[in-house]
Write an enzyme that holds these catalytic residues in place. Structure first.
Site, mmCIF file in Angstrom:
data_model
loop_
_atom_site.group_PDB
_atom_site.id
_atom_site.type_symbol
_atom_site.label_atom_id
_atom_site.label_comp_id
_atom_site.label_asym_id
_atom_site.label_seq_id
_atom_site.Cartn_x
_atom_site.Cartn_y
_atom_site.Cartn_z
ATOM 1 N N MET A 30 0.763 -1.343 -0.031
ATOM 2 C CA MET A 30 0.012 -0.013 -0.148
ATOM 3 C C MET A 30 1.031 1.172 -0.059
ATOM 4 O O MET A 30 -0.069 2.479 0.056
ATOM 5 C CB MET A 30 -0.639 -0.200 1.343
ATOM 6 C CG MET A 30 -1.850 -1.314 1.405
ATOM 7 S SD MET A 30 -3.095 -0.838 2.031
ATOM 8 C CE MET A 30 -2.258 -0.664 3.674
ATOM 9 N N HIS A 34 9.021 1.935 3.195
ATOM 10 C CA HIS A 34 10.336 1.868 4.611
ATOM 11 C C HIS A 34 11.057 0.712 4.458
ATOM 12 O O HIS A 34 10.826 0.113 2.836
ATOM 13 C CB HIS A 34 9.382 2.273 5.828
ATOM 14 C CG HIS A 34 8.208 1.622 6.016
ATOM 15 N ND1 HIS A 34 9.039 -0.523 6.319
ATOM 16 C CD2 HIS A 34 7.017 1.224 6.275
ATOM 17 C CE1 HIS A 34 7.800 -1.302 6.370
ATOM 18 N NE2 HIS A 34 6.305 -0.235 6.739
ATOM 19 N N GLY A 36 10.964 -1.944 6.056
ATOM 20 C CA GLY A 36 10.235 -3.740 5.638
ATOM 21 C C GLY A 36 10.036 -3.455 3.932
ATOM 22 O O GLY A 36 9.999 -4.504 3.553
ATOM 23 N N HIS A 37 8.901 -2.514 3.353
ATOM 24 C CA HIS A 37 8.547 -2.864 1.785
ATOM 25 C C HIS A 37 10.798 -3.112 0.997
ATOM 26 O O HIS A 37 10.020 -3.911 0.276
ATOM 27 C CB HIS A 37 8.397 -1.251 1.227
ATOM 28 C CG HIS A 37 6.701 -1.273 1.862
ATOM 29 N ND1 HIS A 37 6.903 -0.472 3.207
ATOM 30 C CD2 HIS A 37 5.842 -1.858 2.046
ATOM 31 C CE1 HIS A 37 5.730 -0.310 3.577
ATOM 32 N NE2 HIS A 37 4.377 -1.345 2.616
ATOM 33 N N GLY A 147 5.111 -9.891 4.284
ATOM 34 C CA GLY A 147 6.187 -9.380 5.895
ATOM 35 C C GLY A 147 5.456 -10.511 7.038
ATOM 36 O O GLY A 147 4.576 -10.396 6.928
ATOM 37 N N GLN A 153 -1.867 -11.749 8.493
ATOM 38 C CA GLN A 153 -2.506 -11.799 6.626
ATOM 39 C C GLN A 153 -1.571 -13.027 6.102
ATOM 40 O O GLN A 153 -1.913 -13.310 5.254
ATOM 41 C CB GLN A 153 -2.055 -10.243 6.500
ATOM 42 C CG GLN A 153 -1.318 -10.308 4.760
ATOM 43 C CD GLN A 153 -1.513 -8.994 4.640
ATOM 44 O OE1 GLN A 153 -2.702 -7.763 4.592
ATOM 45 N NE2 GLN A 153 -0.261 -8.367 4.107
ATOM 46 N N LEU A 184 8.752 -1.235 11.900
ATOM 47 C CA LEU A 184 8.556 -0.135 11.079
ATOM 48 C C LEU A 184 6.884 -0.614 10.564
ATOM 49 O O LEU A 184 6.464 -2.097 10.408
ATOM 50 C CB LEU A 184 9.749 -0.685 10.105
ATOM 51 C CG LEU A 184 10.716 -0.310 10.470
ATOM 52 C CD1 LEU A 184 11.843 -0.328 8.649
ATOM 53 C CD2 LEU A 184 10.500 1.253 10.896
ATOM 54 N N SER A 186 3.940 2.006 8.120
ATOM 55 C CA SER A 186 3.527 2.735 7.409
ATOM 56 C C SER A 186 3.133 3.909 8.281
ATOM 57 O O SER A 186 2.994 5.229 8.281
ATOM 58 C CB SER A 186 3.162 3.050 6.065
ATOM 59 O OG SER A 186 3.095 2.795 5.587
HETATM 60 P P1 AMP Z 1 1.718 -2.553 3.394
HETATM 61 O O1 AMP Z 1 2.064 -1.402 2.391
HETATM 62 O O2 AMP Z 1 1.180 -1.948 4.930
HETATM 63 O O3 AMP Z 1 0.533 -3.469 2.830
HETATM 64 O O4 AMP Z 1 2.526 -3.848 4.174
HETATM 65 C C1 AMP Z 1 2.770 -4.429 2.159
HETATM 66 C C2 AMP Z 1 4.291 -5.432 2.772
HETATM 67 O O5 AMP Z 1 5.174 -4.782 3.374
HETATM 68 C C3 AMP Z 1 3.980 -6.586 3.298
HETATM 69 O O6 AMP Z 1 3.701 -7.826 3.131
HETATM 70 C C4 AMP Z 1 3.613 -6.954 5.443
HETATM 71 O O7 AMP Z 1 3.980 -7.055 6.140
HETATM 72 C C5 AMP Z 1 5.464 -6.040 4.663
HETATM 73 N N1 AMP Z 1 5.449 -5.266 5.923
HETATM 74 C C6 AMP Z 1 5.424 -4.188 5.964
HETATM 75 N N2 AMP Z 1 5.262 -3.228 6.750
HETATM 76 C C7 AMP Z 1 6.825 -4.314 7.982
HETATM 77 C C8 AMP Z 1 7.607 -4.600 8.088
HETATM 78 N N3 AMP Z 1 8.444 -3.903 9.148
HETATM 79 N N4 AMP Z 1 8.576 -5.364 7.945
HETATM 80 C C9 AMP Z 1 8.084 -6.862 7.338
HETATM 81 N N5 AMP Z 1 7.938 -6.800 5.999
HETATM 82 C C10 AMP Z 1 6.739 -5.394 6.542
#
Ligand code: AMP
Length: 304
Positions: A30, A34, A36-37, A147, A153, A184, A186
């Protein structure tokens, strides 16, 4: 890297990559990237020939009183990140590209979606599984990267891929944390300085619980209570849930003797944050996996 906005264009570019013998890797997101992404993008880049990242703030996974309108966005910064990570295609569809008028189909994974975040976010996982199933159908990845930050999820997506015989390997990647332990997210941008400081109690409580399991505590209720008590009355922090469950089925357990997920959600200041530790028993002894620390938030300077 090319940025594409239509389903037809993404299908065509992935078809061409496969026709050339390439394996397609996929990272759904989304945005507001950061570290993590970025770790997911790097995992895909290292393993796959052609890497697609989707950036779509999916309205159907937000409840009516949630933060869809306020969700942080930085399209230019995100494009720069995907370029720096060597991504082949950034897919940024509009809402009506993904949900044209007349759409009536939802993917629902039973059971696993009802507890933990599902209890406080009804319908959330239907939004997640429906959009991920659609994106899998569009991209046709050999591997898709998620992640372990979003442990529920990941379990739900794995279940969906198994149950629907989707030809995709769902890869779980380490949870990336700030040096002080904060996972981490968003949504960390919602934290002011005091709330940011207070938020470290979440990972601190999970570290404390992990240590107790390593020292021999096996009683799930005691571990749950330890997390609740450690968070205690931290300023600006209100626990939404703390649960100790089987890591694959997400069913509550009484004794911690096989792979276990300790997961929590809490309201901290203006943000609702989640965090977790997975405890595995590969060699008989409990091994907590709290993820990895990063030296940098990975966020683009100035804007974030
Ligand atoms: P989001 O943009 O928050 O929907 O996350 C997109 C992907 O990034 C998902 O698979 C999340 O699990 C992963 N993600 C978000 N934050 C982290 C993090 N701190 N460490 C590892 N993966 C992450």
């Amino acid at each position: 890297m090319i940025t594409l906005t239509t389903i037809a264009d993404v299908r065509a570019s992935c078809d061409a990559a496969r026709a050339a013998g390439g394996r397609v890797g996929f990272v759904p997101t989304m945005g507001f990237f950061h570290e993590g992404h970025r770790s997911l993008m790097r995992a895909a880049r290292a393993a796959d020939d052609f890497v697609v990242v989707s950036l779509f703030v999916n309205p159907t996974q937000f409840g009516p009183n949630e933060d869809l309108g306020a969700y942080p966005r930085d399209p230019d910064g995100d494009r720069a990140v995907t370029e720096a990570e060597g991504i082949d295609v950034l897919f940024t569809p509009a809402v009506d590209e993904m949900y044209p008028a007349g759409a009536r189909t939802t993917v629902h994974v039973d059971g696993l979606t009802e507890r933990l975040c599902g209890a406080s976010r009804p319908g959330h996982f239907d939004g997640v599984t429906t959009i991920v199933a659609k994106l899998f159908s569009i991209v046709g990845p050999s591997r898709a990267y998620f992640g372990r930050k979003d442990a529920q999820q990941l379990a739900v997506i794995r279940r969906m891929a198994t149950d629907l015989d989707l030809p995709v390997d769902v890869v779980g990647c380490p949870l990336v944390r700030e040096v002080d332990g904060l996972a981490l997210s968003s949504r960390n941008v919602y934290l002011d300085a005091d709330a940011r400081q207070a938020a470290t109690i979440l990972s601190g409580a999970l570290y404390t619980a992990s240590e107790a399991v390593v020292r021999g505590q096996r009683d799930a209720a005691a571990i749950r209570q330890l997390v609740v008590d450690t968070i205690g009355h931290a300023p600006q922090v209100r626990v939404d849930y703390v649960e100790v469950v089987d890591a694959a089925t997400l069913e509550p357990i009484e004794q911690i003797t096989s792979d276990t997920l300790v997961a929590l959600a809490a309201f901290v200041g203006k943000a609702r944050l989640i965090d977790n530790v997975t405890i595995t028993f590969a060699a008989g002894d409990p091994t907590p996996d709290l993820g990895v620390l990063t030296a940098s938030s990975g966020m683009q300077e100035a804007d974030h």
